[in-house]
Write a protein that holds these residues in place. Structure first.
Motif, short mmCIF file in Angstrom:
data_model
loop_
_atom_site.label_atom_id
_atom_site.label_comp_id
_atom_site.label_asym_id
_atom_site.label_seq_id
_atom_site.Cartn_x
_atom_site.Cartn_y
_atom_site.Cartn_z
N LYS A 1 57.78 40.42 17.36
CA LYS A 1 59.12 40.97 17.17
C LYS A 1 59.22 42.40 17.68
O LYS A 1 58.24 42.99 18.13
N CYS B 1 57.59 44.86 14.61
CA CYS B 1 56.46 44.44 13.77
C CYS B 1 55.68 43.37 14.51
O CYS B 1 56.05 42.97 15.62
N CYS C 1 55.14 40.21 13.64
CA CYS C 1 55.50 38.80 13.38
C CYS C 1 55.87 38.07 14.68
O CYS C 1 56.41 38.69 15.59
N THR D 1 57.68 36.50 8.63
CA THR D 1 58.23 37.74 8.06
C THR D 1 57.12 38.67 7.56
O THR D 1 55.98 38.24 7.36
N CYS D 2 57.50 39.93 7.40
CA CYS D 2 56.59 40.94 6.85
C CYS D 2 57.46 42.05 6.25
O CYS D 2 58.69 42.00 6.40
N CYS E 1 60.22 43.50 8.87
CA CYS E 1 61.42 42.73 9.23
C CYS E 1 62.17 42.20 8.01
O CYS E 1 63.28 41.67 8.16
ZN LIG Z 1 57.75 41.24 10.60
#
Ligand SMILES: [Zn+2]
Length: 473
Positions: A23, A26, A28, A41-42, A45
């Motif tokens: 992304k 990040c 991901c 996700t993290c 995000c």
């Molecule tokens: Zn993320």
């Protein structure tokens, strides 16, 4: 209806999702289509407090690629800004975008109906995705909610790199907008930066439309309103919505009214646009530089390097195939539709050049499906290993060469040549011998005929035509 009384003023805004590995800010995976909801996700995000973004270098390079391909200047210095607004799909309460210092600016694209200037190309992040669903009683119980109609959020798309391309209002018709859009998609696919799949939402189109009066034009003023048509998910809809709006605005302005400044959608079943929300005042996003992201400095060396890595672009290839191989404009268009097609197609043209076949006739046979092949099938050629493409090229040429050899010769042509031969003393003599029963002289006549035909033809077929001539004439 007079058409020159009002001039359409149309600009486009196009959002393109990039297929980078990760992304925008990040690590991901950026791929979100078909993935289990909220599996990519993290904290970054998901917009959790304290999480820090780190800009994706590959996404920046790809944006520069797009800018260069669209003839833009590249900013030596640019930055990321926060665009503040509230919406459930935006967990941070702001979107990271670029405000006054976009990565790319002032480009130019040529279309058949005139040039379209590019205002800017900038980089931002996509939002999460809202899904409105109706739950079954069991699902309501499991989710512990009181209402069946709920909105679900999927954060897999949150933070995916998104490029926004904005044009100057240089477009005059729906057809020109469509041509521009198609050319843009073709270019982006050549660059390999995005799949531009409208059904998956990788490409989103918006048009800003107004019509300018003669007086405004004379005074060099733009109309004091514009209507935005959003969520157009095909180029056909884009074209139809624009043409519909031009007519609507012209009729209103002729009647002394000004169209409402608003956002509209397109209803294809009814072939009309419809009001979605009025936009009397400009929205205030309270942009400010993102304090978590340092300014971006791009060296001239890097920009030059990226420029040198660009593939030949579709418009250049389209012209080159016509001048270099003598292809018709229509065939050149087919051969340049996708970069994979161009690469495979050109192998075929080169091989044709080396053989005795003419590239333009080979192209013609392939485009008109006179020979069965997958050489112009983008999906097939992009998944085939090089040796398979080479084998296919060879097969196509052999098929065409064979077809040429047995190309049927029109009987009139044979008859005309035979009339010529019959007018010579030797020819006349041979024909008389044949007709009196000495059929073996046909060998002599065949030799004369084939020499004059000067083509690779099926001898058996020619003999048949010759026999008909000799027996009937
Ligand atoms: Zn993320």
């Amino acid at each position: 209806m007079s058409t020159n009384e009002y001039t359409p003023i149309i600009g486009l805004e196009i959002h393109v999702e990039m297929r980078t590995n990760s992304k925008m800010f990040c690590g991901c995976p950026a791929e979100h289509f078909g993935a289990e909801p909220n599996s990519h996700t993290c904290p970054v995000c998901l917009g959790l407090p304290g999480a820090l973004p780190v800009a994706n270098g590959e996404a920046i390079k790809r944006t520069v690629k797009i800018g260069l391909a669209l003839g833009c200047s590249i900013a030596e210095e640019s930055k990321f800004d926060r665009k503040n607004y509230f919406y459930p799909d935006l967990p941070k309460g702001y979107q990271i975008s670029q405000y006054d210092q976009p990565l790319c600016y002032e480009g130019l694209v040529h279309t058949d109906s005139g040039d379209v200037r590019i205002t800017r190309v900038h980089l931002e992040e996509d939002t999460a995705k809202l899904q409105h669903v109706t739950l079954t009683p069991d699902q309501m119980k499991a989710a512990n909610v009181e209402h069946a109609d709920v909105s679900l959020l999927d954060f897999n798309r949150s933070g995916v790199p998104l490029v926004e391309i904005v044009t100057e209002p240089d477009i005059k018709t729906g057809a020109q907008a469509r041509e521009f859009g198609k050319l843009l998609v073709q270019t982006l696919r050549y660059l390999g930066v995005s799949d531009c799949d409208m059904e998956k939402g990788s490409l989103r189109l918006e048009a800003n439309i107004s019509v300018q009066s003669e007086e405004e034009k004379a005074a060099g003023k733009l109309p004091n309103y514009k209507v935005e048509v959003k969520n157009l998910n095909s180029f056909r809809f884009l074209e139809r919505a624009i043409d519909f709006e031009i007519e609507r605005h012209t009729a209103m302005r002729r009647a002394g009214e000004t169209p409402t400044q608003e956002t509209r959608g397109w209803n294809d079943d009814r072939s009309v646009t419809f009001s979605q929300r009025s936009k009397e005042e400009a929205e205030d996003y309270r942009y400010f530089p993102d304090p978590d992201l340092p300014p971006l400095y791009l060296s001239q060396e890097l920009v030059t390097e990226i420029g040198e890595s660009l593939p030949e672009l579709p418009q250049a290839a389209y012209i080159r195939l016509q001048s270099g191989y003598g292809l018709s404009a229509q065939n050149a268009e087919v051969f340049t539709a996708e970069r994979e097609v161009l690469l495979a197609g050109e192998q075929l043209l080169q091989a044709a050049q080396k053989s005795e076949l003419e590239p333009q006739t080979v192209a013609n046979d392939v485009v008109n499906k006179k020979v069965e092949t997958w050489i112009l099938d983008a999906e097939r050629v992009s998944s085939a290993p090089p040796e398979e493409v080479a084998a296919e090229v060879k097969k196509v040429l052999q098929t065409i060469a064979k077809a040429r050899q047995t190309e049927s010769i029109p009987a009139e042509e044979v008859h005309a040549i035979m009339d010529e031969i019959a007018s010579t003393a030797d020819g006349k003599d041979a024909i008389e011998k044949y007709r009196s029963g000495k059929v073996q002289v046909i060998g002599f006549l065949m030799g004369q005929l084939m020499r004059k035909l000067q083509k690779k033809v099926d001898a058996g077929e020619v003999k048949q035509v010759l026999e008909n001539y000799l027996q009937n004439d």
